[in-house]
Design a protein around this motif. Sequence first.
Motif, short mmCIF file in Angstrom:
data_model
loop_
_atom_site.label_atom_id
_atom_site.label_comp_id
_atom_site.label_asym_id
_atom_site.label_seq_id
_atom_site.Cartn_x
_atom_site.Cartn_y
_atom_site.Cartn_z
N ARG A 1 -9.05 35.65 2.84
CA ARG A 1 -10.17 35.58 3.81
C ARG A 1 -11.39 34.91 3.16
O ARG A 1 -12.06 34.09 3.78
CB ARG A 1 -10.49 37.00 4.29
CG ARG A 1 -11.59 37.08 5.28
CD ARG A 1 -11.19 37.67 6.63
NE ARG A 1 -12.29 37.55 7.59
CZ ARG A 1 -12.47 36.52 8.39
NH1 ARG A 1 -11.62 35.52 8.39
NH2 ARG A 1 -13.51 36.47 9.22
N VAL A 2 -11.67 35.28 1.90
CA VAL A 2 -12.81 34.66 1.21
C VAL A 2 -12.57 33.15 1.08
O VAL A 2 -13.47 32.34 1.34
CB VAL A 2 -13.04 35.31 -0.17
CG1 VAL A 2 -14.09 34.54 -0.97
CG2 VAL A 2 -13.48 36.77 0.00
N ALA B 1 -17.35 37.57 7.54
CA ALA B 1 -16.17 38.09 6.84
C ALA B 1 -15.52 39.29 7.53
O ALA B 1 -14.31 39.30 7.73
CB ALA B 1 -16.52 38.41 5.38
#
Length: 383
Positions: free
Chosen positions: A133-134, A169
Amino acid sequence: MSNENAVRTETAQQSDDANTVLELVGIHKQFGGETVIENLDLSVREGELLTLLGPSGCGKTTTLRLIAGLEEPDGGEIRLRGDPVAGSGSFVAPEQRDVGIVFQEFALFPHKTAEENVAFGLHDLPEAEQKQRVDDLLDLVGLEAHRESYPDELSGGQQQRVALARSLAPEPQLLLLDEPFSNLDVDLRVEMREEVRRILKEAGVTAVSVTHDQEEAMSISDRVAVMHDGNLEQVGTPEQVFQHPESRFVASFLGHASFLSGRVQEDGILTPVGSIERDRVYGLSHEYDGADIDLLVRPDDVRAEPVPKSEANGQVMHRRFLGPSILYRVELGNGDVVGCMHNHDEEVPLNEPVAVELAADHELSWFPEGVRRVARDCTPGDD
Ligand code: ATP
């Protein structure tokens, strides 16, 4: 209404409800006995970017804080996907609303890298998913090359990208942006408007932004909600609110506005710059025949040409050089004052007679005759 229409309307209503992420219904807010938000209704649809726009002190930030749960309303209800989060006896704490906020000053953790800042809200995810995800978010905001940098090693625009990625995020159902460009240099602001819009659209997030800058609001938003003194004056697409403002305040706040007085006649509107055909005026019904109205003209709608006094309908009172263009203020024979925008090399002499003519080929908005001074006073940047 025919049955068919009734069914269509209902279906449209249902799908609209299903698409509504945020609703504010009859919101009131006071501070120390002073009303700062009054009976405010607003809804925000799935995936749209809506901007609250208004002058300083009109209640934009308070509205944003009410949505975030940082303030409680004194009346009305706030719903997220139909569930009340404030008002009518309910109050869901900010951290439980699933609402992200990008603060004006970005509020990054100074001792964490860009990557660590973005990962901050992802601790519940398994490590591999967290990393993926980052990576995706750094890619989305164009900061892969700066993942190891600390905030003080990043430019203002890069810090804003990290702040956006960090807020996106946890995949919030709603993202709030408080004056997102106010901490950036003027040049960077324009560049980042496009970038922020691109990022929000690619992320598919529903967002509410706040600004007092009308150009910024019109350039980034799907819809703009214009606020004035704690009230919502008009909500619409940037084109709707600019081209068809519903109040003199909206007309003047969104750009330089002049008001040309006119008398509605059967075949046209008689004004100090000549007769204007009815079909050039937006939504003017015969109900107004014989009435006095004010036509909204923007500086690029009118031109002033130097002419002998016998052919003139006005006189140039003021000249403002703006670089690419010059804004002339012309007083017409009846006392109306109009701003006329000319190219930077088109000199029109001061205090000399001119013929002002309408150059616009779009429909003009209008208002029933009234006090014009108020509207002129709030024209941004007017002298
Ligand atoms: P700006 O663009 O200057 O931030 P704004 O439109 O965001 O203005 P708000 O910050 O919402 O306006 O303020 C609306 C009004 O409420 C102002 O008159 C302000 O002084 C008042 N106000 C806001 N917060 C508080 C508070 N915590 N206590 C008392 N008054 C407040």
